[in-house]
Structures are given as structure tokens and as C-alpha cells.
Design a protein around this motif. Structure first.
Motif, PDB file in Angstrom:
ATOM      1  N   ARG A 126       0.753  -1.132   0.005  1.00  7.77           N
ATOM      2  CA  ARG A 126       0.040  -0.097  -0.193  1.00  7.77           C
ATOM      3  C   ARG A 126       0.878   1.205   0.152  1.00  7.77           C
ATOM      4  O   ARG A 126       2.096   1.226   0.632  1.00  7.77           O
ATOM      5  CB  ARG A 126      -0.807   0.058   1.100  1.00  7.77           C
ATOM      6  CG  ARG A 126      -1.893  -0.924   1.198  1.00  7.77           C
ATOM      7  CD  ARG A 126      -2.772  -0.434   2.936  1.00  7.77           C
ATOM      8  NE  ARG A 126      -3.551  -1.738   3.091  1.00  7.77           N
ATOM      9  CZ  ARG A 126      -4.602  -1.918   2.549  1.00  7.77           C
ATOM     10  NH1 ARG A 126      -5.496  -1.064   1.888  1.00  7.77           N
ATOM     11  NH2 ARG A 126      -5.488  -3.025   2.845  1.00  7.77           N
ATOM     12  N   SER A 127       0.321   2.344  -0.593  1.00  9.03           N
ATOM     13  CA  SER A 127       1.269   3.453  -0.421  1.00  9.03           C
ATOM     14  C   SER A 127       0.320   4.859  -0.735  1.00  9.03           C
ATOM     15  O   SER A 127      -0.493   4.907  -1.252  1.00  9.03           O
ATOM     16  CB  SER A 127       2.073   3.489  -1.492  1.00  9.03           C
ATOM     17  OG  SER A 127       2.907   4.859  -1.895  1.00  9.03           O
ATOM     18  N   LEU A 128       0.981   5.799   0.035  1.00  9.45           N
ATOM     19  CA  LEU A 128       0.157   7.152  -0.088  1.00  9.45           C
ATOM     20  C   LEU A 128       0.190   7.758  -1.320  1.00  9.45           C
ATOM     21  O   LEU A 128      -0.410   8.338  -1.622  1.00  9.45           O
ATOM     22  CB  LEU A 128       0.833   8.006   1.087  1.00  9.45           C
ATOM     23  CG  LEU A 128       0.305   8.192   2.300  1.00  9.45           C
ATOM     24  CD1 LEU A 128       1.002   9.118   3.249  1.00  9.45           C
ATOM     25  CD2 LEU A 128      -1.089   8.976   2.498  1.00  9.45           C
ATOM     26  N   ALA A 129       1.252   7.383  -2.023  1.00 10.53           N
ATOM     27  CA  ALA A 129       1.560   7.718  -3.608  1.00 10.53           C
ATOM     28  C   ALA A 129       0.604   7.379  -4.399  1.00 10.53           C
ATOM     29  O   ALA A 129       0.452   7.873  -5.560  1.00 10.53           O
ATOM     30  CB  ALA A 129       2.847   7.106  -3.943  1.00 10.53           C
ATOM     31  N   VAL A 130      -0.489   6.535  -4.068  1.00 11.49           N
ATOM     32  CA  VAL A 130      -1.641   6.331  -5.099  1.00 11.49           C
ATOM     33  C   VAL A 130      -3.093   6.603  -4.644  1.00 11.49           C
ATOM     34  O   VAL A 130      -3.084   6.187  -3.219  1.00 11.49           O
ATOM     35  CB  VAL A 130      -1.455   4.605  -5.735  1.00 11.49           C
ATOM     36  CG1 VAL A 130      -0.113   4.486  -6.383  1.00 11.49           C
ATOM     37  CG2 VAL A 130      -1.775   3.839  -4.417  1.00 11.49           C
ATOM     38  N   GLU A 131      -3.856   7.012  -5.592  1.00 10.41           N
ATOM     39  CA  GLU A 131      -5.240   7.122  -5.099  1.00 10.41           C
ATOM     40  C   GLU A 131      -6.176   6.134  -5.389  1.00 10.41           C
ATOM     41  O   GLU A 131      -7.116   5.929  -4.762  1.00 10.41           O
ATOM     42  CB  GLU A 131      -5.912   8.269  -5.841  1.00 10.41           C
ATOM     43  CG  GLU A 131      -5.202   9.801  -5.842  1.00 10.41           C
ATOM     44  CD  GLU A 131      -5.413  10.613  -6.857  1.00 10.41           C
ATOM     45  OE1 GLU A 131      -6.486  10.878  -7.229  1.00 10.41           O
ATOM     46  OE2 GLU A 131      -4.441  11.416  -7.141  1.00 10.41           O
ATOM     47  N   ILE A 144       5.993 -10.842 -13.788  1.00 10.41           N
ATOM     48  CA  ILE A 144       5.826  -9.887 -12.562  1.00 10.41           C
ATOM     49  C   ILE A 144       4.491  -9.288 -12.459  1.00 10.41           C
ATOM     50  O   ILE A 144       4.433  -8.518 -13.563  1.00 10.41           O
ATOM     51  CB  ILE A 144       7.270  -8.930 -12.331  1.00 10.41           C
ATOM     52  CG1 ILE A 144       8.479  -9.685 -12.242  1.00 10.41           C
ATOM     53  CG2 ILE A 144       6.827  -8.254 -10.924  1.00 10.41           C
ATOM     54  CD1 ILE A 144       9.670  -9.053 -12.730  1.00 10.41           C
ATOM     55  N   PHE A 145       3.575  -9.489 -11.471  1.00  7.64           N
ATOM     56  CA  PHE A 145       2.619  -8.347 -11.362  1.00  7.64           C
ATOM     57  C   PHE A 145       2.796  -7.650 -10.129  1.00  7.64           C
ATOM     58  O   PHE A 145       3.101  -8.068  -8.978  1.00  7.64           O
ATOM     59  CB  PHE A 145       1.337  -9.537 -10.907  1.00  7.64           C
ATOM     60  CG  PHE A 145       0.766 -10.397 -11.926  1.00  7.64           C
ATOM     61  CD1 PHE A 145      -0.150  -9.930 -12.607  1.00  7.64           C
ATOM     62  CD2 PHE A 145       1.219 -11.717 -12.073  1.00  7.64           C
ATOM     63  CE1 PHE A 145      -0.805 -10.775 -13.631  1.00  7.64           C
ATOM     64  CE2 PHE A 145       0.756 -12.493 -13.087  1.00  7.64           C
ATOM     65  CZ  PHE A 145      -0.323 -12.180 -13.784  1.00  7.64           C
ATOM     66  N   LEU A 146       2.773  -6.269 -10.441  1.00  4.49           N
ATOM     67  CA  LEU A 146       3.014  -5.411  -9.540  1.00  4.49           C
ATOM     68  C   LEU A 146       1.487  -4.719  -9.124  1.00  4.49           C
ATOM     69  O   LEU A 146       0.975  -4.407  -9.832  1.00  4.49           O
ATOM     70  CB  LEU A 146       3.934  -4.269 -10.073  1.00  4.49           C
ATOM     71  CG  LEU A 146       4.195  -3.004  -9.172  1.00  4.49           C
ATOM     72  CD1 LEU A 146       5.070  -3.246  -8.208  1.00  4.49           C
ATOM     73  CD2 LEU A 146       4.485  -1.818 -10.047  1.00  4.49           C
ATOM     74  N   ILE A 147       1.475  -4.603  -7.696  1.00  7.88           N
ATOM     75  CA  ILE A 147       0.140  -4.152  -7.238  1.00  7.88           C
ATOM     76  C   ILE A 147       0.599  -2.995  -6.121  1.00  7.88           C
ATOM     77  O   ILE A 147       1.141  -3.234  -5.346  1.00  7.88           O
ATOM     78  CB  ILE A 147      -0.726  -5.312  -6.540  1.00  7.88           C
ATOM     79  CG1 ILE A 147      -0.796  -6.330  -7.624  1.00  7.88           C
ATOM     80  CG2 ILE A 147      -2.013  -4.732  -6.282  1.00  7.88           C
ATOM     81  CD1 ILE A 147      -1.333  -7.901  -6.915  1.00  7.88           C
ATOM     82  N   ILE A 148      -0.205  -1.736  -6.368  1.00 10.26           N
ATOM     83  CA  ILE A 148       0.003  -0.861  -5.256  1.00 10.26           C
ATOM     84  C   ILE A 148      -1.529  -0.432  -5.261  1.00 10.26           C
ATOM     85  O   ILE A 148      -2.051  -0.083  -5.879  1.00 10.26           O
ATOM     86  CB  ILE A 148       0.781   0.194  -5.953  1.00 10.26           C
ATOM     87  CG1 ILE A 148       2.245   0.056  -6.554  1.00 10.26           C
ATOM     88  CG2 ILE A 148       1.187   1.392  -4.865  1.00 10.26           C
ATOM     89  CD1 ILE A 148       3.321  -0.464  -6.230  1.00 10.26           C
ATOM     90  N   ALA A 149      -1.792  -0.297  -3.863  1.00 10.66           N
ATOM     91  CA  ALA A 149      -2.940   0.037  -3.288  1.00 10.66           C
ATOM     92  C   ALA A 149      -2.884   1.323  -2.418  1.00 10.66           C
ATOM     93  O   ALA A 149      -1.954   1.543  -1.731  1.00 10.66           O
ATOM     94  CB  ALA A 149      -3.581  -0.995  -2.391  1.00 10.66           C
ATOM     95  N   PRO A 150      -4.039   2.015  -2.551  1.00  9.48           N
ATOM     96  CA  PRO A 150      -4.113   3.371  -1.753  1.00  9.48           C
ATOM     97  C   PRO A 150      -4.353   2.884  -0.139  1.00  9.48           C
ATOM     98  O   PRO A 150      -4.945   1.756   0.098  1.00  9.48           O
ATOM     99  CB  PRO A 150      -5.244   4.121  -2.039  1.00  9.48           C
ATOM    100  CG  PRO A 150      -6.234   2.902  -2.807  1.00  9.48           C
ATOM    101  CD  PRO A 150      -5.167   2.003  -3.217  1.00  9.48           C
TER     102      PRO A 150
END
Lengths: 155, 113
Positions: free
Chosen positions: A66-71, A97-103
Motif C-alpha cells: 500500500r502507498s500514500l503515493a496512489v489514489e 511479474i505482477f506489480l500491485i500498489i494500493a491506496p
């Protein structure tokens, strides 16, 4: 939420440059974010890798955080022609590679649900030996869609 | 808030979320390999980051984390995404320093456009 709908063809790179694990993760992140945001995401992803590799085995890795950098939930896919060392669970090199970034705020915990779904899909890809099958991003997304449908039917 | 402090605060927040997610039962069932020692390293790293923050900010952060689990809330369309209350206009216009939501108290974070 349909996984294929979260993927767009500009987020599917089927000729990702092979390299060291950290560099490959970084390249994928910088393909979707720039500057401090990208640096923050890379830093958190690498911390996650310190907990244990997200290389789930049989050639697939799913770095995530998770990251503050994504909405909103962001997914990117990279495939290398030459497998890379990812310190995966089975010690085998990785090429998909599956990259997943969540708010951080995520109503209904979509992040963990989607992550679980990707793990299932990844297992189907390895079981059916489909890692190198798709020739174009469109084909890759169609393949994911098909696998997702077959998994839903099975339930 | 300086760029360095902001970066430390954001990284601390993301690390805390990472630690929390890996403790979720649904996460553990997914089959990711987690090394116990590495987890301790991560907690040590977050504590180091906490110490690098100005004392006042570190204290606010820890109080809010205990209260809400997530101490920081992004701002979107003038709303605090922690409590979903509209923020007063004067708050929106001075978004440079550390600012807390007047309703829930979370540290507000403005995403750079």
C-alpha cells in the motif's frame, strides 16, 4: 471487481528489461509513477521483499504494497524474455511479474481481495504453462480475463 | 514540513500498513513466504524512522496510529479520506505544513498533482 478491467495495455510490458530484482521492480514502478512518489513506492516494495520474496514460485512474482503515493489500486505487469533471480520460494528464476500498489484507505479491502485473485490467476498461469503465451498486451489481458472467468465458474 | 520529514513520515506510514497487512488472516492464507526475523527487522526500521521525525510529529503519529490504526489521511476534493468530512477552506489554502483534520485529528496529506 474484474481483474482484467484493472489492467490496461499500456501497463503490460511484455519485453521488460531483465536485470537485478531491485532494478526490475524499480523499472516497473517508474513506468507508472515518477519522482518522490515512485521512490516511496520502491522503498516500501523493497521493505516488503525483506520480509520474504514475493516470488511465489514457478516463474511468477507479485510484488505488492500500500502507498500514500496512489489514489486507486494500480496494477502493472512485466515479462522478461530472460528469467531473473527473484529469490523466489522455489529458488527458480522469475519472468512474469505482477506489480500491485494500493491506496492506504481502501473500502471493502479490495487490495487484499485483488491480491488473492492475482495469486490464484498466477497459479493457473503456471499450471497451464502460459507465462510466455501472450504475444501482445491485448492477448495477455484477454488471457487473464479467460482465466478469471474459468475460476469464477469453478466456484 | 521539510521534504525529508515528509518522506520519512510517508515511509513510516507505508511500513505500518505493510506490517498490518501481513498480519491479516486472509493475507497469510495466500501463500506468501514470510520470515519471522525479517518482520522484526521491519518493526525496527519503522521505529528508527519514528525516531528520525521531530518529537512532536512522532508523538502525534503514534497517538493517531493507536486511535485509528492509520494516522495519516489523504485529502481528496477537499475531503479528509479518514473521516470523509469536508475540510474548511482556510485549511486547504495552507497545505504546506503538517496539518491535522479538525474533525478526526488525522494528519492530512495532499497528494501532489
Amino acid at each position: 471487481m474484474n481483474l482484467a478491467s484493472l489492467l490496461s495495455k499500456d501497463r503490460v510490458n511484455l519485453s521488460l528489461k531483465p536485470g537485478k530484482k531491485d532494478d526490475v521492480i524499480s523499472d516497473l514502478v517508474y513506468s507508472i509513477r515518477k519522482g518522490n512518489d515512485a521512490a516511496l513506492i520502491v522503498s516500501t516494495l523493497l521493505k516488503r521483499e525483506e520480509l520474504g520474496s514475493t516470488g511465489i514460485g514457478k516463474g511468477i512474482a507479485i510484488p505488492h504494497c500500500r502507498s500514500l503515493a496512489v489514489e486507486k489500486l494500480e496494477i502493472a505487469v512485466g515479462r522478461t524474455n530472460k528469467p531473473i533471480n527473484f529469490n523466489a520460494i522455489d529458488k527458480k528464476p522469475v519472468s512474469l511479474i505482477f506489480l500491485i500498489i494500493a491506496p492506504p484507505q481502501d473500502p471493502g479491502n479490495q487490495y487484499l481481495i485483488t491480491l488473492g485473485k492475482i495469486v490464484q490467476i498466477a497459479k493457473e498461469i503456471t499450471k497451464k504453462n502460459l507465462i510466455q503465451k501472450a504475444k501482445t498486451p491485448d492477448e495477455f489481458i484477454a488471457m487473464i480475463n479467460e482465466i478469471e472467468k474459468s475460476l469464477t465458474k469453478r466456484k | 514540513m521539510s521534504d525529508v520529514v515528509e518522506m520519512h513520515l510517508k515511509l513510516l506510514f507505508d511500513l505500518d500498513n505493510l506490517i498490518a497487512d501481513t498480519e491479516e488472516p486472509s493475507y497469510k492464507k495466500m501463500g506468501f513466504q514470510l520470515e519471522e526475523e525479517a518482520s522484526l527487522v521491519l518493526v525496527r526500521k519503522r521505529n528508527e524512522l519514528l525516531q528520525q521525525l521531530p518529537k512532536e510529529i512522532a508523538q502525534i503519529y503514534e497517538i493517531l496510529k493507536k486511535r485509528y490504526r492509520q494516522a495519516i489521511a489523504p485529502v481528496e476534493s477537499e475531503f479528509c479520506l479518514g473521516c470523509f468530512q469536508k475540510l474548511p477552506t482556510e485549511l486547504i489554502t495552507r497545505s504546506q505544513d503538517i496539518t491535522t483534520c479538525p474533525n478526526c485529528g488525522r494528519i492530512l496529506y495532499w497528494r501532489k498533482k
